[in-house]
Design a protein around this motif. Structure first.
Motif, PDB file in Angstrom:
ATOM      1  N   LEU A   1       0.830  -1.198   0.000  1.00 29.47           N
ATOM      2  CA  LEU A   1       0.000   0.000   0.000  1.00 29.47           C
ATOM      3  C   LEU A   1       0.870   1.256   0.000  1.00 29.47           C
ATOM      4  CD1 LEU A   1      -2.732  -1.048   2.596  1.00 29.47           C
ATOM      5  CD2 LEU A   1      -3.019  -0.833   0.125  1.00 29.47           C
ATOM      6  N   SER A   2       2.067   1.149  -0.478  1.00 27.91           N
ATOM      7  CA  SER A   2       2.995   2.274  -0.449  1.00 27.91           C
ATOM      8  C   SER A   2       2.586   3.349  -1.451  1.00 27.91           C
ATOM      9  CB  SER A   2       4.413   1.782  -0.752  1.00 27.91           C
ATOM     10  OG  SER A   2       4.473   1.224  -2.066  1.00 27.91           O
ATOM     11  N   ALA A   3       3.039   4.598  -1.156  1.00 25.79           N
ATOM     12  CA  ALA A   3       2.846   5.742  -2.051  1.00 25.79           C
ATOM     13  C   ALA A   3       1.385   5.934  -2.407  1.00 25.79           C
ATOM     14  CB  ALA A   3       3.695   5.562  -3.318  1.00 25.79           C
ATOM     15  N   ASN A   4       0.530   5.910  -1.390  1.00 21.62           N
ATOM     16  CA  ASN A   4      -0.875   6.219  -1.569  1.00 21.62           C
ATOM     17  C   ASN A   4      -1.199   7.493  -0.783  1.00 21.62           C
ATOM     18  OD1 ASN A   4      -2.734   4.152  -3.129  1.00 21.62           O
ATOM     19  ND2 ASN A   4      -1.127   2.943  -2.159  1.00 21.62           N
ATOM     20  N   ARG A   5      -2.441   7.641  -0.369  1.00 21.00           N
ATOM     21  CA  ARG A   5      -2.871   8.828   0.366  1.00 21.00           C
ATOM     22  C   ARG A   5      -3.430   8.477   1.737  1.00 21.00           C
ATOM     23  NH1 ARG A   5      -5.760  12.433  -4.492  1.00 21.00           N
ATOM     24  NH2 ARG A   5      -3.912  12.507  -5.843  1.00 21.00           N
ATOM     25  N   LEU A   6      -2.870   7.471   2.356  1.00 18.71           N
ATOM     26  CA  LEU A   6      -3.300   7.076   3.690  1.00 18.71           C
ATOM     27  C   LEU A   6      -2.785   8.091   4.709  1.00 18.71           C
ATOM     28  CD1 LEU A   6      -2.500   3.261   3.472  1.00 18.71           C
ATOM     29  CD2 LEU A   6      -4.725   4.358   3.174  1.00 18.71           C
ATOM     30  N   ARG A   7      -3.697   8.614   5.545  1.00 17.39           N
ATOM     31  CA  ARG A   7      -3.320   9.584   6.567  1.00 17.39           C
ATOM     32  C   ARG A   7      -3.363   8.991   7.973  1.00 17.39           C
ATOM     33  NH1 ARG A   7      -2.806  14.684   4.696  1.00 17.39           N
ATOM     34  NH2 ARG A   7      -3.589  15.099   2.588  1.00 17.39           N
ATOM     35  N   THR A   8      -4.242   8.068   8.201  1.00 14.23           N
ATOM     36  CA  THR A   8      -4.334   7.409   9.502  1.00 14.23           C
ATOM     37  C   THR A   8      -4.352   5.906   9.299  1.00 14.23           C
ATOM     38  OG1 THR A   8      -6.765   7.519   9.470  1.00 14.23           O
ATOM     39  CG2 THR A   8      -5.583   9.330  10.550  1.00 14.23           C
ATOM     40  N   LEU A   9      -3.878   5.207  10.303  1.00 11.13           N
ATOM     41  CA  LEU A   9      -3.843   3.748  10.262  1.00 11.13           C
ATOM     42  C   LEU A   9      -4.455   3.193  11.538  1.00 11.13           C
ATOM     43  CD1 LEU A   9      -0.230   3.051   8.929  1.00 11.13           C
ATOM     44  CD2 LEU A   9      -2.366   2.849   7.658  1.00 11.13           C
ATOM     45  N   PRO A  10      -5.256   2.147  11.439  1.00 10.08           N
ATOM     46  CA  PRO A  10      -5.738   1.467  12.654  1.00 10.08           C
ATOM     47  C   PRO A  10      -4.618   0.606  13.239  1.00 10.08           C
ATOM     48  CG  PRO A  10      -6.613   0.390  10.698  1.00 10.08           C
ATOM     49  CD  PRO A  10      -5.841   1.578  10.214  1.00 10.08           C
ATOM     50  N   VAL A  11      -3.795   1.232  14.079  1.00 11.09           N
ATOM     51  CA  VAL A  11      -2.599   0.556  14.571  1.00 11.09           C
ATOM     52  C   VAL A  11      -2.960  -0.707  15.332  1.00 11.09           C
ATOM     53  CG1 VAL A  11      -0.556   0.832  16.022  1.00 11.09           C
ATOM     54  CG2 VAL A  11      -1.352   2.727  14.610  1.00 11.09           C
ATOM     55  N   GLY A  12      -4.045  -0.652  16.100  1.00 10.94           N
ATOM     56  CA  GLY A  12      -4.442  -1.839  16.855  1.00 10.94           C
ATOM     57  C   GLY A  12      -4.741  -3.025  15.962  1.00 10.94           C
ATOM     58  N   GLU A  13      -5.438  -2.777  14.841  1.00  8.83           N
ATOM     59  CA  GLU A  13      -5.746  -3.865  13.915  1.00  8.83           C
ATOM     60  C   GLU A  13      -4.478  -4.356  13.211  1.00  8.83           C
ATOM     61  OE1 GLU A  13      -8.832  -2.850  11.246  1.00  8.83           O
ATOM     62  OE2 GLU A  13     -10.199  -2.127  12.796  1.00  8.83           O
ATOM     63  N   LEU A  14      -3.585  -3.438  12.867  1.00  9.66           N
ATOM     64  CA  LEU A  14      -2.352  -3.864  12.206  1.00  9.66           C
ATOM     65  C   LEU A  14      -1.471  -4.676  13.149  1.00  9.66           C
ATOM     66  CD1 LEU A  14      -1.393  -0.642  10.218  1.00  9.66           C
ATOM     67  CD2 LEU A  14      -2.510  -2.706   9.377  1.00  9.66           C
ATOM     68  N   GLN A  15      -1.431  -4.287  14.426  1.00 11.81           N
ATOM     69  CA  GLN A  15      -0.602  -5.023  15.369  1.00 11.81           C
ATOM     70  C   GLN A  15      -1.163  -6.413  15.626  1.00 11.81           C
ATOM     71  OE1 GLN A  15       2.306  -3.831  16.387  1.00 11.81           O
ATOM     72  NE2 GLN A  15       2.715  -5.777  17.391  1.00 11.81           N
ATOM     73  N   ALA A  16      -2.470  -6.578  15.460  1.00 12.01           N
ATOM     74  CA  ALA A  16      -3.079  -7.895  15.655  1.00 12.01           C
ATOM     75  C   ALA A  16      -2.859  -8.837  14.481  1.00 12.01           C
ATOM     76  CB  ALA A  16      -4.582  -7.743  15.910  1.00 12.01           C
ATOM     77  N   LEU A  17      -2.360  -8.321  13.355  1.00 12.37           N
ATOM     78  CA  LEU A  17      -2.088  -9.195  12.213  1.00 12.37           C
ATOM     79  C   LEU A  17      -0.904 -10.103  12.514  1.00 12.37           C
ATOM     80  CD1 LEU A  17      -2.430  -6.653   9.259  1.00 12.37           C
ATOM     81  CD2 LEU A  17      -4.127  -8.299  10.072  1.00 12.37           C
ATOM     82  N   PRO A  18      -0.860 -11.284  11.917  1.00 17.14           N
ATOM     83  CA  PRO A  18       0.287 -12.177  12.148  1.00 17.14           C
ATOM     84  C   PRO A  18       1.583 -11.566  11.642  1.00 17.14           C
ATOM     85  CG  PRO A  18      -1.132 -13.021  10.393  1.00 17.14           C
ATOM     86  CD  PRO A  18      -1.870 -11.907  11.040  1.00 17.14           C
ATOM     87  N   ALA A  19       2.676 -11.957  12.262  1.00 18.60           N
ATOM     88  CA  ALA A  19       3.975 -11.346  11.926  1.00 18.60           C
ATOM     89  C   ALA A  19       4.383 -11.644  10.493  1.00 18.60           C
ATOM     90  CB  ALA A  19       5.043 -11.841  12.901  1.00 18.60           C
ATOM     91  N   TRP A  20       4.035 -12.791   9.956  1.00 20.45           N
ATOM     92  CA  TRP A  20       4.438 -13.109   8.591  1.00 20.45           C
ATOM     93  C   TRP A  20       3.725 -12.225   7.582  1.00 20.45           C
ATOM     94  CZ3 TRP A  20       0.136 -14.578   5.980  1.00 20.45           C
ATOM     95  CH2 TRP A  20      -0.879 -15.224   6.689  1.00 20.45           C
ATOM     96  N   LEU A  21       2.575 -11.624   7.943  1.00 18.48           N
ATOM     97  CA  LEU A  21       1.930 -10.665   7.060  1.00 18.48           C
ATOM     98  C   LEU A  21       2.464  -9.264   7.307  1.00 18.48           C
ATOM     99  CD1 LEU A  21      -0.078  -9.911   4.921  1.00 18.48           C
ATOM    100  CD2 LEU A  21      -1.891  -9.918   6.641  1.00 18.48           C
ATOM    101  N   ARG A  22       2.734  -8.894   8.561  1.00 18.73           N
ATOM    102  CA  ARG A  22       3.336  -7.590   8.841  1.00 18.73           C
ATOM    103  C   ARG A  22       4.746  -7.484   8.261  1.00 18.73           C
ATOM    104  NH1 ARG A  22       4.339  -7.159  13.980  1.00 18.73           N
ATOM    105  NH2 ARG A  22       3.404  -9.070  14.774  1.00 18.73           N
TER     106      ARG A  22
END
Length: 511
Positions: A209-230
């Motif tokens: 999702l690089s070089a897009n227009r994302l301004r905020t991220l749901p950090v809690g949801e991203l941290q809950a993703l498995p490490a192999w996807l992060r």
């Protein structure tokens, strides 16, 4: 000596047959049946398998790149496995772009075409497609169920487009998708709920999702993703707003040496309200005005008697084996534990009925196909129970309740004491005064009761001969009180036989 130009099999076979049929010298006649058989067996020798003009055909690969095409050439051989239509002018991909079902096609390349429209039925004739390249076009939105017919798709390239809207159903039925490239678009929000439970894209291992227009991220949801996807979640090049949760997410990735962080540290930047230029996310540590600090990695706090689960969040896929090592050096294998510790199916370690000696650092050893990884989890066990039995109270709570009750009792004693004034008893008519009883104490030097002088706040009254006495009992033998005498100590009244002041009231007097 000039090198002869290589010819396609279909051209060679056609010339051989013509020369043999015309009796050209040098072509032995016994080879004619063999050449005819090769012409019939060759895929490009049949009517439905002819190579399209301006295309290059090699085996089951059909390359029409840079052929200045405005539409998909027809007819297409049915046995085509790889179709390259990149660097052309195919601006629209309709549902009828393929004349029939291409059951063998597994790779379709349509990059650099100025493509702006793709029909939702465009992929109904290619059900076994595994690689689809739609990059470097002019697509503006991913419509509903756009790729739902591609159930075997593994790689989808959509980078360098103008995509601003992504429908959450655009990736339905993509159970085998492993890599999704959406970089260099105009996406302001991506439906991360597609990754949350792992049921819609269960095999996804890379999301760009690089070089897009994302301004905020749901950090809690991203941290809950498995490490192999992060490890393959690329977010660099977005105008993200700086905050401490974002810093901690990136800092954890650096400690874990995730590729998405280690390879693009300089491009992981964010915007501060006080700074017009973007700053590095990893440079927010201790920097004003946020003054962020790194969170401790894999530190779990618990209390005595609790049951906790230690996660083994490895970034390796295809794990062959894993086991845990307790702080005491004991190994917890897959087949079970030591009674209080057990290995779960997902590789986590469950500890039951925690004790003080269970505190310490646990290690998870993971063996992958090519690499191994060791993860450490620190467990802190507090030396008290957080939730005791229901019939017992916490000591602090009991002390607080006791203090409150004490204050309430003191207030009741000070402000709610029963009134002892005669005026509080109601409008009772005082009985007529009586003389002292002969049963009054001879040892008392003062009168038993004060004289009922008007204006005094309290005045004692004795029961009459016929009225109820103290404690509801009737007294007999009472005599009316004599007229009052003059003098400060002259007036006395009959003593109460039950009064505590007459200690010898029941004893006869002997003169």
């Amino acid at each position: 000596m000039p090198v002869p130009r290589p010819q396609r099999l279909c051209d060679t076979v056609g010339q051989s047959v013509t020369m043999g049929a015309l009796g050209v010298p040098g072509t032995p006649l016994p080879l004619m049946p063999l050449l005819l058989a090769l012409a019939l067996l060759s895929p490009w020798g049949s009517a439905s398998g002819s190579c399209p003009p301006r295309c290059v055909c090699a085996s089951n690969i059909l390359s029409c790149s840079q052929a200045v095409l405005s539409s998909v050439p027809a007819p297409l051989p049915r046995f085509t496995a790889v179709l390259d239509l990149s660097h052309n002018n195919v601006t629209r991909l309709r549902a009828d772009w393929a004349p029939g079902r291409l059951a063998h096609l597994h790779a379709l390349l349509l990059s650099h075409n100025g493509l702006s429209f793709v029909s939702t039925e465009a992929f109904a004739h290619v059900p076994h497609l595994r690689h689809l390249d739609l990059s470097s076009n002019r697509l503006r939105a991913l419509e509903e169920n756009l790729f739902s017919d591609l159930t075997e798709l593994e790689v989808l390239l959509l980078y360098n487009n103008e995509i601003a809207a992504v429908d959450r159903t655009a990736f339905e039925n993509l159970g085998r998708l492993r890599k999704l490239y959406l970089g260099q678009n105009r996406i302001a929000r991506f439906p991360l709920e597609l990754l949350r439970d792992g049921s819609r894209l269960p095999q996804l291992a890379l999301l760009d999702l690089s070089a897009n227009r994302l301004r905020t991220l749901p950090v809690g949801e991203l941290q809950a993703l498995p490490a192999w996807l992060r490890d393959r979640l690329y977010l660099h090049g977005n105008p993200l707003a700086c905050d401490c949760p974002l810093f901690q997410l990136v800092a954890r990735g650096r400690r874990r040496r995730l590729s998405a962080v280690m390879d693009f540290q300089e491009e992981l930047r964010c915007l501060l309200p006080t700074s017009p230029a973007p700053v590095g996310i990893l440079a927010l540590a201790g920097r004003q005005p946020l003054n962020c600090s790194e969170a401790r990695e894999a530190v779990l706090e618990a209390h005595l008697g609790d049951t906790v689960t230690l996660g083994c969040d490895t970034r390796l896929r295809g794990v062959r084996s894993r086991h845990w090592v307790t702080p005491g050096g004991e190994r917890v294998l897959e087949e079970g534990g030591n009674g209080s510790a057990a290995l779960l199916a997902n590789g986590s370690l469950q500890l039951r009925a925690l004790r003080p000696e269970d505190a310490g650092t646990y290690a998870c050893w993971v063996a992958g196909p090519l690499l191994n990884e060791t993860l450490y989890v620190e467990l802190l066990v507090h030396n008290f129970t957080l939730h005791g039995p229901h019939d017992t109270l916490n000591t602090a709570y009991t002390t607080l309740v006791g203090c409150i009750l004490s204050v309430v009792l003191v207030l009741i004693y000070l402000y709610l004491t029963p009134c002892r004034c005669c005026c509080c008893r109601g409008a009772e008519k005082p009985p007529p005064p009586r003389d002292d009883s002969i049963n009054s104490s001879v040892l008392s030097a003062t009168p038993n009761h004060a004289v009922g002088v008007p204006g005094e706040p309290c005045r004692s009254r004795s029961a009459s001969a016929t009225g109820p006495g103290q404690n509801g009992r009737f007294k007999v033998g009472g005599t009316p009180q004599a007229p009052p005498r003059h003098g400060p100590k002259a007036q006395r009244k009959v003593s109460d036989p039950d009064s505590v002041s007459s200690v010898f009231s029941d004893t006869p007097i002997v003169v």
